[in-house]
Structures are given as C-alpha cells and as structure tokens.
Design a protein around this motif. Structure first.
Motif, short mmCIF file in Angstrom:
data_model
loop_
_atom_site.label_atom_id
_atom_site.label_comp_id
_atom_site.label_asym_id
_atom_site.label_seq_id
_atom_site.Cartn_x
_atom_site.Cartn_y
_atom_site.Cartn_z
N THR A 34 9.72 -100.15 -9.55
CA THR A 34 11.16 -100.35 -9.51
C THR A 34 11.71 -99.97 -10.87
OG1 THR A 34 11.00 -102.64 -10.24
CG2 THR A 34 11.00 -102.28 -7.88
N VAL A 35 12.91 -99.45 -10.86
CA VAL A 35 13.53 -99.09 -12.13
C VAL A 35 15.03 -99.34 -12.05
CG1 VAL A 35 13.65 -96.64 -11.46
CG2 VAL A 35 13.81 -97.26 -13.86
N GLY A 36 15.58 -99.90 -13.10
CA GLY A 36 17.02 -100.14 -13.13
C GLY A 36 17.48 -100.33 -14.56
N ARG A 45 14.54 -100.72 -17.39
CA ARG A 45 13.31 -101.47 -17.29
C ARG A 45 12.60 -101.07 -16.00
NH1 ARG A 45 12.25 -107.49 -18.72
NH2 ARG A 45 10.43 -108.00 -17.46
N THR A 47 9.29 -101.83 -13.48
CA THR A 47 8.21 -102.74 -13.14
C THR A 47 7.25 -101.95 -12.24
OG1 THR A 47 9.76 -104.59 -13.17
CG2 THR A 47 7.60 -105.00 -12.20
N LEU B 33 15.55 -95.74 -8.35
CA LEU B 33 14.54 -95.31 -7.38
C LEU B 33 13.76 -96.54 -6.95
CD1 LEU B 33 12.22 -92.26 -7.47
CD2 LEU B 33 11.21 -94.51 -7.22
N ARG B 148 16.02 -105.18 -12.69
CA ARG B 148 16.66 -104.80 -11.42
C ARG B 148 15.69 -103.96 -10.60
NH1 ARG B 148 22.96 -103.58 -12.79
NH2 ARG B 148 23.05 -103.29 -10.54
N THR B 149 15.73 -104.14 -9.29
CA THR B 149 14.80 -103.35 -8.46
C THR B 149 15.32 -101.94 -8.19
OG1 THR B 149 15.86 -104.11 -6.43
CG2 THR B 149 13.94 -105.36 -7.19
#
Lengths: 161, 161
Positions: A34-36, A45, A47, B33, B148-149
C-alpha cells in the motif's frame, strides 16, 4: 517468514517502481503493498508485506536504505504493531439471500455501501484474517468482485516516546 | 485528468514492478496504488489512481493489456463507482487533548485502535476527501505518523447485469 516493512519515501516520480523492482529482482514476491501520502505531501509511506528468507530480506532493506528517495525503512515487529486492511466485495444477491448476507455483514461490522437489484457491495475493514474469513462466508452467495487495499500498519508506541 | 484504473492480474512474481514500471516509464506518476488477492488466490486486483494526459493514458492501458500476466484493464468512471480508502493516524495526546480528539474521531465514525500514554492510533475509512479532512483537523494536535492504504474501487453495478 512473513514481514511487514514500512518504507518512508520522497513522493517522487518512479519511486514505487524502483522500490517494488528491488524486491522482485531479489526474488522476493510482494504479498501486499500500500502506498499513500503522509501529512506532508512531499513524503509518502509504503507498507509492504513480504514472505521469504530473512537474510535476503536483510540485504533488500540495506539496499532500500541506499536509494536516494528512501527516507526510512523499518521492519515492523508483528506483536508491537497494528495492521488493518480494507476490502470491497460485490456479492450476487436476490430477495431470498439479501437478508442473510446483510446479517453476516452485520456480525463482522461490515458496511453495505451499495444495494443493487442483483448485487450488494460490502465494505469490510480489519486484519487480513478477519477479511479472509468474511470472503470465505460470502463464497456460497457467489462473489462477483473483490478489491482489497492491502495492509497498512504502524507500531503501537510512538517513536518519540 | 484523474483516473482510477482497475487492473486484474495473474498473481505472479514481478507483476507489480512491471505494471508500475509501465506507468513511470511513460512519465505517469501514480497517486495511489493498492493491490490484493481476489477470492481466487491466483488472481490479484490492483487499483491505480493516476493523473495526466488522457491520450497517454490510453496508450498505457493498451500496453497494460499486452502484458502476459494482465487479465483485464478497466478505467472506472468516477460517477458510477465506489471508492474507499483506509488510513491509520497516530496523534500526540495528553489528558487535556484526548477527549477532544476522540470527539472529533467520533463525528467521522473513526475507530480508536490503540490508546497509549502520549499517543492515540485512529483508524478512519472513507473517500480520500473525508480522510484528508480528518487529517487536517488532527494537525493542531501534532500528527506523529500517517499510513494510508490508497484507494480501492469498483463499479456500482455488476458486470453481469
């Protein structure tokens, strides 16, 4: 072993491709990513959930740290972190099955976000295990679509403490 | 213009790097994404939010369709789709500010998933705009971390209708 890696990066062009490429070029498959943006729009960030050999992961993390746009890389310890995921599920329904589906959703504290004539879209959040369990229970009703965000995670205690 | 692209892919090694690489090599920055397994463990679904020139996006989608591991590529129309994101926010708190933070969280139907001595972790789900609004309100309390996802999305009506 399964690891959850948190990567803080500069929000720049191509960083995502470089980071994910680093894992795949080392033979590491990414289970979820996940990226945001963070509260600083110039910083994102990511994950990343990966499974594989610990010594290779150690190398990947060192190489991640060397990338210009990477600010911080942390391997989040499972017991000391919270992990959450969101999932949208579109399930087939009719007047006979709708109530049953909504009752199950209710037990999982899932939210119905769209009701159509022949389908429902349900939003569920929680750990991967909880979401897997819910998807499993929806199978008999015929699942039309599933969109999972992947895991977002952070350490329980503040870094500043 | 901003687009939400849903890409159904074979859950194979390196697909993520190939797909994200295709966007960045065409000068397309990925805003968000998400990727996760569908109910078929051999198939993953990616939701990609991009901003840029429509004609170039058209090319990128054609090229995505040519990748061996790509099963389907759909540009989700904004008005006809649901979009949801999950966000974890760690906020600094003390006995004076805790109640105030929890009250705001309550209005946003956000969930407190960890309470520490000097920080709280709050989980919020919704549209990007709602999450941005909440982050904004948390700023004065000092945000320690944000994860954030990114957006998961699907079309309201079933493909089979």
């Amino acid at each position: 072993m399964r690891h959850i890696i948190s990567v803080i990066v500069e929000n720049k062009f191509g960083v995502l491709a470089r980071v994910s490429g680093l894992f795949s070029s080392r033979g590491y498959n990414i289970d979820s990513l996940t990226v945001g943006e963070t509260n600083d729009p110039e910083v994102s960030r990511m994950t990343i959930v990966v499974k594989g050999d610990d010594s290779i992961l150690d190398q990947v993390m060192k190489q991640l740290n060397k990338l210009v746009d990477v600010i911080e890389v942390v391997d989040l310890p499972r017991e000391q972190s919270v992990r959450r995921e969101l999932c949208l599920i579109k399930v087939n329904c009719n007047s006979g099955t709708r109530t049953e589906i909504l009752e199950i959703a209710n037990v999982f504290r899932a939210k119905t976000i769209h009701i159509g004539h022949t389908s429902l879209i349900i939003q569920i959040t929680g750990t991967e295990e909880k979401i897997n369990g819910f998807i499993n229970l929806m199978e008999p009703f015929k699942i039309l679509e599933v969109a999972r965000t992947g895991v977002a995670a952070m350490q329980r205690e503040s870094k500043e403490q």
